[in-house]
Motif scaffolding. Sequence first.
Motif, PDB file in Angstrom:
ATOM      1  N   MET A  65       0.832  -1.212   0.000  1.00 58.43           N
ATOM      2  CA  MET A  65       0.000   0.000   0.000  1.00 58.43           C
ATOM      3  C   MET A  65       0.860   1.253   0.000  1.00 58.43           C
ATOM      4  SD  MET A  65      -3.026  -0.276   2.834  1.00 58.43           S
ATOM      5  CE  MET A  65      -1.868   0.108   4.095  1.00 58.43           C
ATOM      6  N   MET A  66       0.462   2.236  -0.808  1.00 60.11           N
ATOM      7  CA  MET A  66       1.112   3.542  -0.709  1.00 60.11           C
ATOM      8  C   MET A  66       0.861   4.113   0.690  1.00 60.11           C
ATOM      9  SD  MET A  66       0.464   5.389  -4.358  1.00 60.11           S
ATOM     10  CE  MET A  66      -0.995   4.532  -4.939  1.00 60.11           C
ATOM     11  N   ARG A  67       1.902   4.714   1.292  1.00 62.22           N
ATOM     12  CA  ARG A  67       1.879   5.243   2.666  1.00 62.22           C
ATOM     13  C   ARG A  67       1.601   4.156   3.704  1.00 62.22           C
ATOM     14  NH1 ARG A  67       0.931  11.168   2.538  1.00 62.22           N
ATOM     15  NH2 ARG A  67       2.469  11.705   0.979  1.00 62.22           N
ATOM     16  N   GLN A  68       2.054   2.924   3.398  1.00 57.53           N
ATOM     17  CA  GLN A  68       1.782   1.840   4.365  1.00 57.53           C
ATOM     18  C   GLN A  68       2.464   2.093   5.713  1.00 57.53           C
ATOM     19  OE1 GLN A  68       2.882  -1.557   2.020  1.00 57.53           O
ATOM     20  NE2 GLN A  68       5.040  -1.540   2.603  1.00 57.53           N
ATOM     21  N   ALA A  69       3.592   2.810   5.690  1.00 55.66           N
ATOM     22  CA  ALA A  69       4.179   3.296   6.947  1.00 55.66           C
ATOM     23  C   ALA A  69       3.635   4.701   7.147  1.00 55.66           C
ATOM     24  CB  ALA A  69       5.703   3.331   6.834  1.00 55.66           C
ATOM     25  N   GLY A  70       2.635   4.854   7.984  1.00 55.65           N
ATOM     26  CA  GLY A  70       2.016   6.172   8.097  1.00 55.65           C
ATOM     27  C   GLY A  70       1.208   6.331   9.368  1.00 55.65           C
ATOM     28  N   ARG A  71       0.563   7.473   9.460  1.00 51.97           N
ATOM     29  CA  ARG A  71      -0.057   7.885  10.726  1.00 51.97           C
ATOM     30  C   ARG A  71      -1.224   7.039  11.180  1.00 51.97           C
ATOM     31  NH1 ARG A  71      -0.455  13.792   8.457  1.00 51.97           N
ATOM     32  NH2 ARG A  71      -0.420  12.436   6.635  1.00 51.97           N
ATOM     33  N   TYR A  72      -1.816   6.177  10.301  1.00 56.56           N
ATOM     34  CA  TYR A  72      -2.910   5.305  10.754  1.00 56.56           C
ATOM     35  C   TYR A  72      -2.382   4.230  11.711  1.00 56.56           C
ATOM     36  CZ  TYR A  72      -1.251   1.548   7.750  1.00 56.56           C
ATOM     37  OH  TYR A  72      -0.484   0.547   7.207  1.00 56.56           O
ATOM     38  N   LEU A  73      -1.045   4.027  11.740  1.00 62.31           N
ATOM     39  CA  LEU A  73      -0.459   2.996  12.615  1.00 62.31           C
ATOM     40  C   LEU A  73       0.057   3.611  13.914  1.00 62.31           C
ATOM     41  CD1 LEU A  73       1.727   0.751  10.238  1.00 62.31           C
ATOM     42  CD2 LEU A  73      -0.502   0.189  11.260  1.00 62.31           C
ATOM     43  N   PRO A  74      -0.394   3.088  15.070  1.00 61.79           N
ATOM     44  CA  PRO A  74       0.085   3.631  16.351  1.00 61.79           C
ATOM     45  C   PRO A  74       1.604   3.520  16.489  1.00 61.79           C
ATOM     46  CG  PRO A  74      -1.303   1.658  16.677  1.00 61.79           C
ATOM     47  CD  PRO A  74      -1.416   2.048  15.243  1.00 61.79           C
ATOM     48  N   GLU A  75       2.198   2.444  15.969  1.00 62.18           N
ATOM     49  CA  GLU A  75       3.654   2.284  16.121  1.00 62.18           C
ATOM     50  C   GLU A  75       4.399   3.322  15.275  1.00 62.18           C
ATOM     51  OE1 GLU A  75       1.462   0.015  14.999  1.00 62.18           O
ATOM     52  OE2 GLU A  75       2.331  -1.438  13.593  1.00 62.18           O
TER      53      GLU A  75
ATOM     54  N   ARG B  81       3.226   6.415  14.722  1.00 57.49           N
ATOM     55  CA  ARG B  81       3.087   7.682  15.456  1.00 57.49           C
ATOM     56  C   ARG B  81       4.076   7.739  16.612  1.00 57.49           C
ATOM     57  NH1 ARG B  81      -2.570   6.458  14.665  1.00 57.49           N
ATOM     58  NH2 ARG B  81      -2.790   5.916  16.865  1.00 57.49           N
ATOM     59  N   ALA B  82       4.310   6.605  17.243  1.00 60.84           N
ATOM     60  CA  ALA B  82       5.258   6.567  18.368  1.00 60.84           C
ATOM     61  C   ALA B  82       6.684   6.836  17.877  1.00 60.84           C
ATOM     62  CB  ALA B  82       5.171   5.218  19.077  1.00 60.84           C
ATOM     63  N   THR B  83       7.083   6.219  16.779  1.00 62.77           N
ATOM     64  CA  THR B  83       8.454   6.404  16.280  1.00 62.77           C
ATOM     65  C   THR B  83       8.643   7.824  15.754  1.00 62.77           C
ATOM     66  OG1 THR B  83       8.443   4.078  15.618  1.00 62.77           O
ATOM     67  CG2 THR B  83      10.257   5.425  14.795  1.00 62.77           C
ATOM     68  N   ARG B  84       7.590   8.362  15.121  1.00 59.92           N
ATOM     69  CA  ARG B  84       7.664   9.731  14.611  1.00 59.92           C
ATOM     70  C   ARG B  84       7.862  10.709  15.766  1.00 59.92           C
ATOM     71  NH1 ARG B  84       4.415  13.940  13.747  1.00 59.92           N
ATOM     72  NH2 ARG B  84       4.327  15.019  11.730  1.00 59.92           N
ATOM     73  N   GLU B  85       7.190  10.425  16.875  1.00 60.04           N
ATOM     74  CA  GLU B  85       7.343  11.299  18.043  1.00 60.04           C
ATOM     75  C   GLU B  85       8.762  11.203  18.607  1.00 60.04           C
ATOM     76  OE1 GLU B  85       3.781  11.607  20.358  1.00 60.04           O
ATOM     77  OE2 GLU B  85       5.007  11.620  22.186  1.00 60.04           O
ATOM     78  N   GLN B  86       9.282  10.001  18.594  1.00 57.82           N
ATOM     79  CA  GLN B  86      10.665   9.785  19.047  1.00 57.82           C
ATOM     80  C   GLN B  86      11.641  10.574  18.168  1.00 57.82           C
ATOM     81  OE1 GLN B  86      11.558   5.566  18.989  1.00 57.82           O
ATOM     82  NE2 GLN B  86      13.705   5.928  19.508  1.00 57.82           N
ATOM     83  N   ALA B  87      11.366  10.622  16.862  1.00 60.31           N
ATOM     84  CA  ALA B  87      12.253  11.341  15.930  1.00 60.31           C
ATOM     85  C   ALA B  87      12.128  12.855  16.115  1.00 60.31           C
ATOM     86  CB  ALA B  87      11.904  10.957  14.493  1.00 60.31           C
ATOM     87  N   GLY B  88      10.969  13.319  16.591  1.00 61.47           N
ATOM     88  CA  GLY B  88      10.746  14.750  16.779  1.00 61.47           C
ATOM     89  C   GLY B  88       9.791  15.300  15.743  1.00 61.47           C
TER      90      GLY B  88
ATOM     91  N   GLU C  51      13.141   1.487  10.785  1.00 58.28           N
ATOM     92  CA  GLU C  51      12.136   0.931  11.698  1.00 58.28           C
ATOM     93  C   GLU C  51      10.708   1.173  11.173  1.00 58.28           C
ATOM     94  OE1 GLU C  51      11.716  -1.019  14.153  1.00 58.28           O
ATOM     95  OE2 GLU C  51       9.705  -0.400  14.801  1.00 58.28           O
ATOM     96  N   VAL C  52      10.378   2.399  10.763  1.00 55.29           N
ATOM     97  CA  VAL C  52       8.984   2.624  10.307  1.00 55.29           C
ATOM     98  C   VAL C  52       8.698   1.914   8.983  1.00 55.29           C
ATOM     99  CG1 VAL C  52       8.513   4.754  11.604  1.00 55.29           C
ATOM    100  CG2 VAL C  52       9.447   4.906   9.282  1.00 55.29           C
ATOM    101  N   THR C  53       9.720   1.749   8.146  1.00 52.75           N
ATOM    102  CA  THR C  53       9.504   0.992   6.900  1.00 52.75           C
ATOM    103  C   THR C  53       9.149  -0.456   7.223  1.00 52.75           C
ATOM    104  OG1 THR C  53      11.184   2.360   5.803  1.00 52.75           O
ATOM    105  CG2 THR C  53      10.524   0.358   4.670  1.00 52.75           C
ATOM    106  N   LEU C  54       9.790  -1.007   8.264  1.00 50.19           N
ATOM    107  CA  LEU C  54       9.572  -2.417   8.613  1.00 50.19           C
ATOM    108  C   LEU C  54       8.262  -2.653   9.363  1.00 50.19           C
ATOM    109  CD1 LEU C  54      13.208  -3.353   9.769  1.00 50.19           C
ATOM    110  CD2 LEU C  54      12.062  -4.081   7.662  1.00 50.19           C
ATOM    111  N   GLN C  55       7.742  -1.614  10.042  1.00 45.90           N
ATOM    112  CA  GLN C  55       6.546  -1.811  10.884  1.00 45.90           C
ATOM    113  C   GLN C  55       5.372  -2.460  10.136  1.00 45.90           C
ATOM    114  OE1 GLN C  55       6.167   2.132  12.502  1.00 45.90           O
ATOM    115  NE2 GLN C  55       7.497   1.680  14.266  1.00 45.90           N
ATOM    116  N   PRO C  56       4.977  -1.937   8.974  1.00 44.19           N
ATOM    117  CA  PRO C  56       3.838  -2.573   8.291  1.00 44.19           C
ATOM    118  C   PRO C  56       4.171  -3.960   7.727  1.00 44.19           C
ATOM    119  CG  PRO C  56       4.726  -0.763   6.967  1.00 44.19           C
ATOM    120  CD  PRO C  56       5.420  -0.713   8.286  1.00 44.19           C
TER     121      PRO C  56
END
Length: 345
Positions: free
Chosen positions: A23-33, A35-42, A56-61
């Motif tokens: 899926m396009m944007r499969q690593a994205g804001r609909y996934l809680p994990e 959002r957590a990593t994005r917050e960690q990055a700033g 890490e976010v590429t691998l999450q989905p």
Amino acid sequence: MAGKKKLMRALAGETQAVPPVWMMRQAGRYLPEYRATREQAGDFLSLCYNSDLATEVTLQPIRRYGFDAAILFADILLVPQALGAGLWFVTGEGPRLSTVTTQADFDALKPADAIHDTLAPIYQTVRNLSGALPGDVALIGFAGAPWTVATYMIAGRGTPDQGPAHALRQENTVLFEALLDRITDATIDYLSMQIDAGAETVKIFDSWAGSLDGEAFDKYAVEPCRRITAALKSRHPDVPVIGFPREAGQKYVGFARATGVDCVALDNSVDPAWAAAHVQCDGCVQGNLASAHMVAGGQALVDETRAIVKAFSGGPHIFNLGHGITPDADPGNVQLMIDTVREDR
Ligand SMILES: Cc1c2[nH]c(c1CCC(=O)O)Cc1[nH]c(c(CCC(=O)O)c1C)Cc1[nH]c(c(CCC(=O)O)c1C)Cc1[nH]c(c(C)c1CCC(=O)O)C2
């Protein structure tokens, strides 16, 4: 072709009873994990340039769903930034860039081959992924198409009608074409470096191709994509290229032949039966479930997924959405979509 990854088999022209799916944007804001990593990055850009977190976010989905392909986590607007444009993201609104509308703005940009210092972390992410992905998951690199990237560089932001870019192409064609050429050259180098780092295929996102009519579509959507594809094929003959001239409508017909891409990605305004007859006849197609189904779910999602798989079952097909998944999507609906694509048939 039995040992080859499902995505690569589709790109090589093989018809499969169960198509590969991502899926396009499969690593994205609909996934809680995510959002957590994005917050960690700033913030979003820090996430793009942090190779470990971008990996890490590429691998999450992939972990959550077992997609057949991973797409590098980055953004099409990193190329303008590497060319020297200012870039920042306004939360809830989208990207902002310093504008290129005069010869002086253009002269301040860096040459195409000076992008690699800025983009080195992206190549590192690709290398990380190439070593970390499960053996049956293909790695997709990407870049924006020159026209789409130029629309952001000229307007300094996303626009509903790409008005500023259309105005510049009419008022100062020489400058407009010089900008497109600079982006094209940078994109060839950028994608080539992604391939050297381990990307197995690359996708060219022309999100605003649909606003180019007639001759302008040929000059500013087809020709740059043809030039990028030809240059990549001369350096990496075995690496397939996916083109996404979003909202091209009737101009999807013949796009693969005119540009040399191995696969054409379809947005969800395209009727699958029509595309099977007029686009898939030239090779692999990708798409094209409406992203809204990922929000609504239910029987309509199942029915439409089945209808798309069936319509494209006579040729090479990669199941995908017609555009990126949206932040309000339900992660459970993604699983339902995948289960439906992979059901026995
Ligand atoms: C036009 C465009 C952009 N970026 C992209 C396009 C072409 C495709 C399309 O039409 O959507 C492409 C893109 N952007 C992103 C990827 C990563 C790979 C993937 O998962 O598909 C890819 C391939 C991450 C991203 N790029 C962006 C996000 C959301 C940022 C966040 O986490 O806050 C992601 C995951 C931000 C972005 N990036 C861009 C915009 C307009 C926005 C803001 C809109 C939005 O928020 O969705 C520019």
